[in-house]
Design an enzyme around this catalytic site. Structure first.
Site, mmCIF file in Angstrom:
data_model
loop_
_atom_site.group_PDB
_atom_site.id
_atom_site.type_symbol
_atom_site.label_atom_id
_atom_site.label_comp_id
_atom_site.label_asym_id
_atom_site.label_seq_id
_atom_site.Cartn_x
_atom_site.Cartn_y
_atom_site.Cartn_z
ATOM 1 C CB ILE A 202 -0.924 0.000 1.236
ATOM 2 C CG1 ILE A 202 -1.877 -1.184 1.181
ATOM 3 C CG2 ILE A 202 -1.691 1.313 1.339
ATOM 4 C CD1 ILE A 202 -2.706 -1.347 2.443
ATOM 5 C CB ALA A 203 2.436 3.299 1.931
ATOM 6 C CB SER A 204 7.360 1.561 -0.144
ATOM 7 O OG SER A 204 8.715 1.274 0.144
ATOM 8 C CB ALA A 205 7.975 5.274 4.415
ATOM 9 C CB ALA A 208 7.903 0.915 7.909
ATOM 10 C CB VAL A 210 1.936 -0.224 4.820
ATOM 11 C CG1 VAL A 210 0.543 -0.629 5.297
ATOM 12 C CG2 VAL A 210 2.624 0.639 5.875
ATOM 13 C CE LYS A 225 4.880 2.217 10.333
ATOM 14 N NZ LYS A 225 4.479 3.367 11.189
ATOM 15 C CG ASP A 363 3.403 13.197 10.742
ATOM 16 O OD1 ASP A 363 3.502 14.326 10.222
ATOM 17 O OD2 ASP A 363 3.790 12.156 10.181
#
Length: 542
Positions: A202-205, A208, A210, A225, A363
């Site tokens: 779903i997301a990549s930072a 981490a 997800v 996560k 945040d």
């Protein structure tokens, strides 16, 4: 008595006054001293002795502190281990690449104006090239860049502005590596826990990744996560290196030691290590959910449920919430009839959590604050949190009230109470400078009204676009800059609080352009917190 240097000697400054020379030494009409010559020599000898003794004391102090420095450096190096050598090699490679970019742009700018060249003269220490270097160095330094960008109370304005561009984005890690971490952490076959895991993230930072999933048995939709492989090793190596640099600089330079550089590095270390410890994030979520339960707000807002049987320090499995960011006005209107009412709910829930919870969500950008499909406000991602004492909040509340009332002397007084300073500050002068800053906000508001009127069918979206995050940060930087000119230094929590208020200001301009969140009676900024009193002092550092 002031001292003036003359050829390496130090004399009382009054002795260079001709009238005093005449009185003490019998100097007349530019002549030589006629008496007290022996006394003047004694003064010079005494001053030289004092200077030598002062230097000797400094050297002795350094010698006394050297064993402790060596012990710290050796112990930190041992703790870092072989990973330190790897990171050193990667750091050299990144420095060479960015250094080459700098040399290339220097050569291209050789025939340009002096102003253009001046921006390049600091090399890798300039804000632009330091930000590029941080991005090449990876996760730790990207997070460090974000810390700089969100902490204008500690870092120069040019660096804070530049590191706004240090976005937390990174390529996705192959799913097989994510599976390996899950298997290692959960210590059982994944099919025993999850019926399905989507291999596409779903997301990549930077730290981490997800993935969406479904739990076996309950069929509940969840998100997982996962800490990326090797991040902890790099993080420890990088933070240990920063600590060694800070310790060495403070040892070599008394001026640096007065800036509490080691303390700043310690704050950075604590913040980053908390963010990669998902057990702490889970505790932050639970604290917020308990607050909602205790105050009867579960119908108005929520945070994801944590599934502890499939969560560890490196893996966090949470309830999957579905909704839209608070910046998606069209989608919000399709869910609720009054976007303004939803915004007021979000404000009251967040303000209420400031002292009701041990930590507050620090945040609340659009990716972390959603309107859910069922009409509730969803607070996501509790990796970055802040802590505030009742005393600091009291000063913040006065500050906010003074903004709406235009009482700039009250604003100045609240900032003085909040900031650490040994100076005697002229409150009236400080208030005048603050008034100049906030008058510019009114000018900006007028520009936004004009911009909105030119696009009547999309006025609020136009307004939202006009106020971007860099403009909001610029406003806060102006307040910090003026305050620092008076010798004030604010706690990091003040910066975190103000940034969240600027996010909410942005949502207000989009969802409820006529709402004044600091004056509206439907928004409870301070009353919820007055009831906690001294009992909260045992939890917070006051």
């Amino acid at each position: 008595m002031a001292m003036i240097s003359r050829g390496g000697w130090f004399f009382p400054s009054q002795l260079h006054c001709p009238s005093l020379q005449t009185k003490l030494f019998g100097v007349k009409n530019g002549g030589r001293p006629q008496k007290w010559g022996l006394h003047s020599k004694r003064l010079a000898i005494s001053a030289t002795y004092s200077q030598t003794r002062g230097i000797s004391d400094v050297i002795q102090d350094r010698i006394n502190k050297l064993p402790k420095l060596v012990e710290d450096v050796v112990q930190t190096s041992v703790d870092t281990g072989p990973r330190g050598v790897i990171r050193l090699a990667q750091g050299i490679q990144a420095t060479v690449v960015v250094g080459s970019e700098w040399l290339s742009e220097i050569s291209k700018s050789a025939n340009t104006s002096g102003d253009s060249l001046a921006g390049l003269q600091f090399g890798l220490l300039s804000p632009t090239y330091l930000r590029r270097l941080f991005e090449r160095m990876g996760a730790t330094y990207i997070k460090l860049g974000q810390f700089i960008a969100s902490t204008p109370t500690l870092f120069p304005a040019d660096y804070v502005k530049e590191f706004q561009n240090c976005f937390d984005k990174a390529p996705a890690v192959p799913f097989r590596e994510i599976e390996a971490i899950l298997q290692q952490e959960l210590k059982q076959p994944l099919e025993n826990i999850y019926e399905y895991i989507d291999p596409v993230p779903i997301a990549s930072a930077s730290i981490a990744q997800v993935h969406g999933a479904r739990l076996r048995g309950s069929q509940e939709e969840v998100v997982i996560k996962v800490l990326k492989p090797g991040i902890e090793d790099f993080l420890i190596a990088d933070l240990n290196f920063l600590y060694i640099v800070a310790r060495t600089l403070e040892f070599l330079s008394p001026q640096v030691s007065r800036t509490s550089l080691v303390g700043i590095v310690g704050d950075i270390r604590e913040s980053m290590l908390e963010e990669v410890d998902f057990q702490k994030e889970a505790a932050n979520i639970e604290s917020f959910r308990d607050y909602l339960e205790t105050t009867g707000l579960t119908r108005q807002a929520t945070a994801p449920k944590v599934y502890y049987h499939c969560s560890t320090k490196r893996v966090l499995t949470m309830q999957r919430l579905y909704g839209v960011p608070l910046t998606d006005l069209d989608s919000i209107r399709s869910v609720v009839s009054s976007p303004e009412a939803s915004l007021i709910t979000a404000l009251n829930v967040w303000f209420g959590s400031l002292l009701a919870c041990e930590t507050f969500h620090a945040d609340v950008h659009a990716g972390n604050l959603w309107l859910l499909r069922d009409g509730r406000i969803g607070f996501l991602d509790f990796g970055i949190v802040g802590r505030i004492s009742p005393r600091t909040w009291a000063a913040v509340e006065t500050f906010l009230t003074s903004i709406t009332s235009g009482q700039y002397e009250a604003m100045a007084t609240s900032l003085i109470q909040m900031g650490a300073t040994t100076n005697n500050i002229d409150v009236r002068s400080f208030a005048v400078d603050l008034e100049k800053i906030f008058s510019s906000i009114q000018d900006l508001d007028s520009e936004l009204i004009i911009a909105a009127s030119r696009r009547p069918n999309n006025a609020t979206i136009s307004t939202n676009i006009a106020i971007d995050e860099q403009q909001m940060n610029a406003l806060f930087l102006d307040v910090v800059r003026v305050s620092e000119a008076y010798g004030l230094k604010f706690p990091r929590e003040f910066a975190l609080l103000m940034k969240q208020l600027l996010y909410f200001d942005r949502y207000t301009r989009l969802l409820a352009p006529n709402l004044n969140m600091l004056k509206d009676d439907r928004i409870e900024i301070g009353s919820n917190r007055r009831n906690y009193g001294s009992s909260m002092d045992t939890i917070y550092n006051v």
